[in-house]
Design an enzyme around this catalytic site. Structure first.
Site, PDB file in Angstrom:
ATOM      1  N   THR A 138       5.455  -9.587   9.215  1.00 29.68           N
ATOM      2  CA  THR A 138       4.213  -9.370   8.440  1.00 29.68           C
ATOM      3  C   THR A 138       4.118  -7.961   8.013  1.00 29.68           C
ATOM      4  O   THR A 138       3.483  -7.609   6.832  1.00 29.68           O
ATOM      5  CB  THR A 138       3.182  -9.412   9.369  1.00 29.68           C
ATOM      6  N   ASP A 173      -2.217 -15.707  22.494  1.00 33.25           N
ATOM      7  CA  ASP A 173      -1.736 -15.693  21.258  1.00 33.25           C
ATOM      8  C   ASP A 173      -2.176 -17.093  20.749  1.00 33.25           C
ATOM      9  O   ASP A 173      -1.790 -18.001  21.805  1.00 33.25           O
ATOM     10  CB  ASP A 173      -0.432 -15.437  20.773  1.00 33.25           C
ATOM     11  N   ASP A 189      -7.648  -4.977   8.989  1.00 32.23           N
ATOM     12  CA  ASP A 189      -7.406  -3.729   8.008  1.00 32.23           C
ATOM     13  C   ASP A 189      -7.248  -3.877   6.703  1.00 32.23           C
ATOM     14  O   ASP A 189      -6.478  -3.066   6.158  1.00 32.23           O
ATOM     15  CB  ASP A 189      -5.980  -3.075   8.810  1.00 32.23           C
ATOM     16  N   GLY A 219      -5.995  -5.374  14.313  1.00 36.06           N
ATOM     17  CA  GLY A 219      -5.783  -6.405  13.078  1.00 36.06           C
ATOM     18  C   GLY A 219      -6.709  -6.548  11.877  1.00 36.06           C
ATOM     19  O   GLY A 219      -5.904  -6.704  10.959  1.00 36.06           O
ATOM     20  N   LYS A 255       3.518   6.758   3.094  1.00 32.73           N
ATOM     21  CA  LYS A 255       4.252   5.788   3.497  1.00 32.73           C
ATOM     22  C   LYS A 255       3.898   4.654   2.499  1.00 32.73           C
ATOM     23  O   LYS A 255       2.950   4.665   2.237  1.00 32.73           O
ATOM     24  CB  LYS A 255       3.724   5.340   4.941  1.00 32.73           C
ATOM     25  N   ARG A 257       3.475   4.475  15.964  1.00 29.95           N
ATOM     26  CA  ARG A 257       2.447   5.455  15.624  1.00 29.95           C
ATOM     27  C   ARG A 257       1.230   4.600  15.836  1.00 29.95           C
ATOM     28  O   ARG A 257       0.229   5.161  16.306  1.00 29.95           O
ATOM     29  CB  ARG A 257       2.809   6.108  14.348  1.00 29.95           C
ATOM     30  N   GLU A 290       0.675  -1.269   0.030  1.00 28.41           N
ATOM     31  CA  GLU A 290       0.083   0.041  -0.110  1.00 28.41           C
ATOM     32  C   GLU A 290       0.980   1.364  -0.110  1.00 28.41           C
ATOM     33  O   GLU A 290       2.005   1.361   0.627  1.00 28.41           O
ATOM     34  CB  GLU A 290      -0.949  -0.049   1.284  1.00 28.41           C
TER      35      GLU A 290
END
Ligand code: NAD
Length: 349
Positions: free
Chosen positions: A92, A169, A235, A233, A77, A120, A64
């Site tokens: 990832t 997890d 997204d 997560g 970015k 961020r 992206e």
């Protein structure tokens, strides 16, 4: 210490420099400062150029570009999301970013952003939780203990006063890694065997898993009243973490609706599903949490303005330091129209 140069050199912050910068400032201060920069930019939301990020999807992941401008600076970015990567020993999410001067169009900063993205994202989560989480929240369930998880926990500690984190997890090795990394943080760290155990007594529920599918990390019956959900997560189109029933019971807060409707948890809902834009809550134009029983949900996907804030922060912090090198990445002939002559003169040098 690096000195300014007459040549059009571009400051570059490498991964190594970013790590040294974080340690010289202190990670808690970095997270708190970043949250302030991000909040300041959310307060001037309307003046930014805004567009959903430009995504190139493949079967295994996404690449992206995330651009924005406040009229004086322009930033973007480059970031990927490849959940299968960790099994191959790769991250990832990796990223780098650039800030440019709108007046000349010249870049003024190039930087690694894999670490900066984790910082961020965590700073944004905590800044949002500061506005939406129940007053006095002390305990967070952290479901998904991968690369983002320690940053998320530390930001909630530094900015929201979190004292306890409950880890879960699918992969116990990820939880063990996260618990070890947080051992000296001052947080009470509890390793949990199931997601149900992780959410016990937690006022903030963070989901930060990576799987390219409609996953159900939290089912409807797991979520009681009065909590704040920090859903990180989900997204990407086809990649979510929450059962739709939770969305129906929650007040949902988003960054930029045109992007979140495609990428966030709300991709599961009708197009007119009601959401509140966070910048309006931060400016006091729209209510955030209005009662103790309300479920607030930050449907985080990550928006370009947060990266822009992070780029501004790094540009400000590296001044008069040696946390960057200067890159000769802009051709800069003495006569701006004699680009060819400059190439010719370099022959045989
Ligand atoms: P990562 O691959 O390092 O960690 C993900 C963890 O999730 C792994 O440890 C994996 O075992 C675990 N997991 C997968 N399925 C699970 C399940 N069903 N239950 C419990 N755990 C499960 O990834 P990361 O860098 O930590 O990123 C996590 C997610 O956050 C990714 O999907 C990424 O795209 C997303 N992300 C979002 C933002 C944002 O701004 N919203 C920013 C960065 C990353």
């Amino acid at each position: 210490m690096n000195q300014p140069s007459d040549k059009a050199l571009v400051p570059f912050v490498s991964v190594d420099s970013m790590m040294r910068l974080i340690h010289s400032i202190g990670i808690d201060t970095v997270l708190t400062d970043l949250a302030d920069y991000i909040e300041a930019d959310f307060k001037r939301w309307e003046l930014f150029d805004k567009t959903p990020r430009v995504a190139s999807h493949s079967d295994v992941g996404v690449i992206e570009l995330m651009p924005t401008s406040d009229g004086e600076a322009y930033g973007f970015k480059y970031v990927n999301g490849h959940p299968k990567n960790t099994a191959e020993g790769l991250q990832t999410v990796t990223a780098f970013g650039l800030l440019a001067d709108v007046y000349t169009g010249y870049p003024v900063l190039l930087t690694e952003m894999t670490i900066l993205t984790a910082l961020r994202t965590a700073a944004t989560s905590a800044m949002v939780a500061k506005h939406l989480a129940p007053k006095g929240a002390t305990t967070m369930a952290m479901i998904g203990n991968g690369a983002q998880s320690e940053f998320q926990s530390l930001a909630m500690q530094a900015i929201c006063g979190l004292t306890s984190v409950r880890l879960y997890d699918l992969d116990p090795a990820a939880t063990a890694k996260c618990a070890a990394n947080l051992a000296n943080s001052g947080l009470d760290v509890v390793v949990c065997a199931t997601p149900e155990e992780a959410i016990e007594g937690a006022q903030i529920l963070t989901t930060c898993t990576a799987d390219k599918q409609y996953a159900t990390i939290l089912t409807d019956n797991m979520v009681g009243s009065g909590v704040h959900i920090n859903a990180i997560g989900g997204d990407c189109p086809g990649k979510t973490e929450l059962a739709p029933g939770i969305l129906n019971r929650s007040d949902v807060f988003v960054e930029f609706p045109p992007q979140t409707r495609v990428e966030g948890e709300i991709q599961q809902m009708p197009e007119d599903f009601e959401v509140t834009e966070l910048w309006q809550v931060i400016l006091g134009q729209k209510p955030g949490r209005t009662d103790a029983k309300q479920i607030t949900l930050f449907d985080s996907v990550g928006f370009a303005i947060e990266d822009f804030s992070a780029l501004r922060y790094i540009r400000d912090r590296i001044k008069e330091t040696d946390f960057f090198i200067e890159l000769d990445m802009l051709a800069d002939p003495d006569d701006p129209r004699d680009l060819f002559g400059m190439v010719q003169r370099a022959k045989g040098q």
